[in-house]
Write an enzyme that holds these catalytic residues in place. Structure first.
Site, PDB file in Angstrom:
ATOM      1  N   GLN A 118      23.253 -24.993   4.388  1.00 42.93           N
ATOM      2  CA  GLN A 118      22.860 -26.138   5.214  1.00 42.93           C
ATOM      3  C   GLN A 118      21.929 -27.086   4.474  1.00 42.93           C
ATOM      4  O   GLN A 118      21.356 -26.734   3.445  1.00 42.93           O
ATOM      5  CB  GLN A 118      22.165 -25.630   6.480  1.00 42.93           C
ATOM      6  CG  GLN A 118      21.006 -24.679   6.208  1.00 42.93           C
ATOM      7  CD  GLN A 118      20.849 -23.604   7.263  1.00 42.93           C
ATOM      8  OE1 GLN A 118      21.307 -23.743   8.384  1.00 42.93           O
ATOM      9  NE2 GLN A 118      20.196 -22.508   6.909  1.00 42.93           N
ATOM     10  N   ASP A 178      12.066 -19.636   9.915  1.00 41.07           N
ATOM     11  CA  ASP A 178      10.813 -20.406   9.908  1.00 41.07           C
ATOM     12  C   ASP A 178       9.606 -19.516  10.212  1.00 41.07           C
ATOM     13  O   ASP A 178       8.467 -19.925  10.017  1.00 41.07           O
ATOM     14  CB  ASP A 178      10.882 -21.566  10.915  1.00 41.07           C
ATOM     15  CG  ASP A 178      11.215 -21.063  12.309  1.00 41.07           C
ATOM     16  OD1 ASP A 178      10.337 -20.454  12.942  1.00 41.07           O
ATOM     17  OD2 ASP A 178      12.352 -21.256  12.762  1.00 41.07           O
ATOM     18  N   GLU A 192      17.511 -13.085   7.919  1.00 36.17           N
ATOM     19  CA  GLU A 192      17.798 -14.528   7.810  1.00 36.17           C
ATOM     20  C   GLU A 192      18.878 -14.706   6.741  1.00 36.17           C
ATOM     21  O   GLU A 192      18.789 -14.142   5.662  1.00 36.17           O
ATOM     22  CB  GLU A 192      16.495 -15.263   7.448  1.00 36.17           C
ATOM     23  CG  GLU A 192      16.637 -16.640   6.857  1.00 36.17           C
ATOM     24  CD  GLU A 192      17.240 -17.688   7.802  1.00 36.17           C
ATOM     25  OE1 GLU A 192      16.736 -17.871   8.916  1.00 36.17           O
ATOM     26  OE2 GLU A 192      18.242 -18.322   7.382  1.00 36.17           O
ATOM     27  N   ASP A 230      23.555 -12.000   6.528  1.00 35.03           N
ATOM     28  CA  ASP A 230      24.135 -12.495   7.776  1.00 35.03           C
ATOM     29  C   ASP A 230      23.768 -11.486   8.883  1.00 35.03           C
ATOM     30  O   ASP A 230      24.018 -10.280   8.730  1.00 35.03           O
ATOM     31  CB  ASP A 230      25.653 -12.579   7.582  1.00 35.03           C
ATOM     32  CG  ASP A 230      26.361 -13.084   8.821  1.00 35.03           C
ATOM     33  OD1 ASP A 230      26.036 -12.617   9.934  1.00 35.03           O
ATOM     34  OD2 ASP A 230      27.237 -13.936   8.680  1.00 35.03           O
ATOM     35  N   GLY A 231      23.196 -11.979   9.967  1.00 34.16           N
ATOM     36  CA  GLY A 231      22.746 -11.089  11.040  1.00 34.16           C
ATOM     37  C   GLY A 231      23.879 -10.293  11.654  1.00 34.16           C
ATOM     38  O   GLY A 231      23.695  -9.138  12.062  1.00 34.16           O
ATOM     39  N   ASP A 252      17.097 -15.568  17.098  1.00 28.81           N
ATOM     40  CA  ASP A 252      16.527 -16.906  16.923  1.00 28.81           C
ATOM     41  C   ASP A 252      17.480 -17.706  16.045  1.00 28.81           C
ATOM     42  O   ASP A 252      17.194 -18.023  14.891  1.00 28.81           O
ATOM     43  CB  ASP A 252      15.141 -16.772  16.266  1.00 28.81           C
ATOM     44  CG  ASP A 252      14.413 -18.102  16.208  1.00 28.81           C
ATOM     45  OD1 ASP A 252      14.910 -19.091  16.760  1.00 28.81           O
ATOM     46  OD2 ASP A 252      13.342 -18.146  15.580  1.00 28.81           O
ATOM     47  N   ASP A 273      22.029 -23.768  16.569  1.00 30.65           N
ATOM     48  CA  ASP A 273      23.118 -24.072  17.515  1.00 30.65           C
ATOM     49  C   ASP A 273      24.434 -23.427  17.058  1.00 30.65           C
ATOM     50  O   ASP A 273      24.580 -23.106  15.882  1.00 30.65           O
ATOM     51  CB  ASP A 273      23.289 -25.600  17.621  1.00 30.65           C
ATOM     52  CG  ASP A 273      22.138 -26.225  18.403  1.00 30.65           C
ATOM     53  OD1 ASP A 273      21.330 -25.463  18.958  1.00 30.65           O
ATOM     54  OD2 ASP A 273      22.067 -27.450  18.456  1.00 30.65           O
TER      55      ASP A 273
HETATM   56  N1  SAM Z   1      15.602 -21.930  17.555  1.00 30.23           N
HETATM   57  C1  SAM Z   1      15.772 -22.835  16.546  1.00 30.23           C
HETATM   58  C2  SAM Z   1      16.652 -23.962  17.050  1.00 30.23           C
HETATM   59  O1  SAM Z   1      17.488 -23.734  17.913  1.00 30.23           O
HETATM   60  O2  SAM Z   1      16.498 -25.067  16.588  1.00 30.23           O
HETATM   61  C3  SAM Z   1      16.320 -22.163  15.371  1.00 30.23           C
HETATM   62  C4  SAM Z   1      15.302 -21.724  14.428  1.00 30.23           C
HETATM   63  S1  SAM Z   1      15.724 -20.778  13.064  1.00 30.23           S
HETATM   64  C5  SAM Z   1      15.212 -21.881  11.796  1.00 30.23           C
HETATM   65  C6  SAM Z   1      17.466 -20.566  12.892  1.00 30.23           C
HETATM   66  C7  SAM Z   1      17.783 -19.813  11.601  1.00 30.23           C
HETATM   67  O3  SAM Z   1      18.942 -19.021  11.796  1.00 30.23           O
HETATM   68  C8  SAM Z   1      18.064 -20.708  10.392  1.00 30.23           C
HETATM   69  O4  SAM Z   1      17.061 -20.532   9.438  1.00 30.23           O
HETATM   70  C9  SAM Z   1      19.418 -20.223   9.885  1.00 30.23           C
HETATM   71  O5  SAM Z   1      19.524 -20.195   8.478  1.00 30.23           O
HETATM   72  C10 SAM Z   1      19.493 -18.833  10.498  1.00 30.23           C
HETATM   73  N2  SAM Z   1      20.865 -18.340  10.643  1.00 30.23           N
HETATM   74  C11 SAM Z   1      21.960 -19.049  10.977  1.00 30.23           C
HETATM   75  N3  SAM Z   1      23.050 -18.253  11.023  1.00 30.23           N
HETATM   76  C12 SAM Z   1      22.618 -17.001  10.702  1.00 30.23           C
HETATM   77  C13 SAM Z   1      23.271 -15.752  10.581  1.00 30.23           C
HETATM   78  N4  SAM Z   1      24.590 -15.634  10.783  1.00 30.23           N
HETATM   79  N5  SAM Z   1      22.521 -14.670  10.244  1.00 30.23           N
HETATM   80  C14 SAM Z   1      21.176 -14.771  10.048  1.00 30.23           C
HETATM   81  N6  SAM Z   1      20.521 -15.949  10.134  1.00 30.23           N
HETATM   82  C15 SAM Z   1      21.216 -17.040  10.465  1.00 30.23           C
END
Ligand code: SAM
Length: 267
Positions: A26, A81, A100, A131-132, A149, A152
């Protein structure tokens, strides 16, 4: 500028751009703003601001923690974050694992957001870059509380909003376990709540939605899922830690009272 629809959105005026780079997953941007402080954008969408992060992070973390009698092992998926990590570490837990996907989000937030550096020094915090969804599939570990967390439901986060992911969450919860997940904007993501409600009710004995405000998120009202096989969200088992700015036990109870527009969608 963040677009919420093709012709509406939110803007910040600033000339203090601290970081703008593109990772494998991203576009990551951080700037400093005279009212909101440090602001993190991912792919053009606000993720967190220093000024209002507590609205979101307190409401993601504390309702689940309050409904578990003694949470020791916590898993956070996403949340690079560190805002949710900070809230989870405010309890006397044994360990908090943060999974993360994007190491560059961690790097950038460690440099520019004041709390992440401190949290990662806490011996109870464990950072996994993965990847979660894969982590849940491959790990044999179980947790008392799981917090999702995610961003979108587009890009790498899309999988974190799907049925199969929640099936894995159920498998990885200890008896008495609770999970809370961000579900999206009440105004923009309403259509997804109906389907989600149906499959969550199929997996968990307790599958509730709750709401809270987040000033810089689209529409201002944010929706969360609370799922468990045993925990009743109206039965508060512990007091929140001192010093919170948004969450308290009255706010907790009120958050589960759904506005009609959401009630209609989730039954
Ligand atoms: N709640 C916040 C929002 O809706 O704006 C999101 C905050 S947090 C920064 C979201 C994080 O999820 C990002 O840093 C992203 O890289 C991470 N993320 C996205 N897909 C993911 C996945 N499949 N596994 C683990 N982390 C993931």
């Amino acid at each position: 500028m963040e677009f919420h629809t093709p012709s509406t959105g939110l803007f910040f005026r600033t000339d203090k751009i601290l970081c703008s780079r593109t990772s494998a997953f991203q576009k990551i941007e951080v700037f400093d703003h005279d009212f909101y402080g440090k602001v993190l954008f991912l792919d053009g969408l606000v993720q967190t601001t220093e000024k209002d992060e507590f609205y979101y992070h307190e409401m993601l973390v504390h309702p689940a923690m309050a409904c578990h009698s003694s949470p020791e092992s916590i898993l956070i998926i996403g949340g690079g974050d560190g805002g949710a990590l900070r809230q989870a570490l405010s309890y006397p837990v044994k360990h908090v694992t943060l999974v993360e996907i994007d190491s560059e989000v961690i790097e950038v937030c460690r440099e520019f957001l004041p709390w992440l550096k401190v949290c990662l020094k806490d011996k109870r915090a464990e950072l996994v870059v993965a990847d979660g969804n894969d982590f849940l599939a491959q790990s044999q570990r179980n947790f008392d509380v799981i917090l999702v967390d995610s961003s979108d439901p587009v890009g790498p986060s899309a999988v974190l909003h799907q049925k199969d992911f929640f099936r894995k969450i159920k498998k990885r919860l200890n008896p008495g376990g609770v999970a809370a997940c961000q579900a999206g904007s009440l105004l923009l993501h309403g259509p997804s709540f109906h389907g989600k409600s149906r499959f969550l009710k199929g997996f968990f004995k307790v599958a509730r939605f709750y709401v809270g405000p987040v000033p810089t998120y689209p529409g201002g009202t944010w929706v969360y899922n609370f799922v468990s096989d045993t925990a009743d969200p109206m039965e508060l088992k512990r007091k929140p830690p001192a010093g919170l700015r948004f969450y308290n036990q009255d706010v907790h109870r009120a958050a589960f009272a759904l506005p009609n527009v959401l009630k209609k969608l989730v039954g």
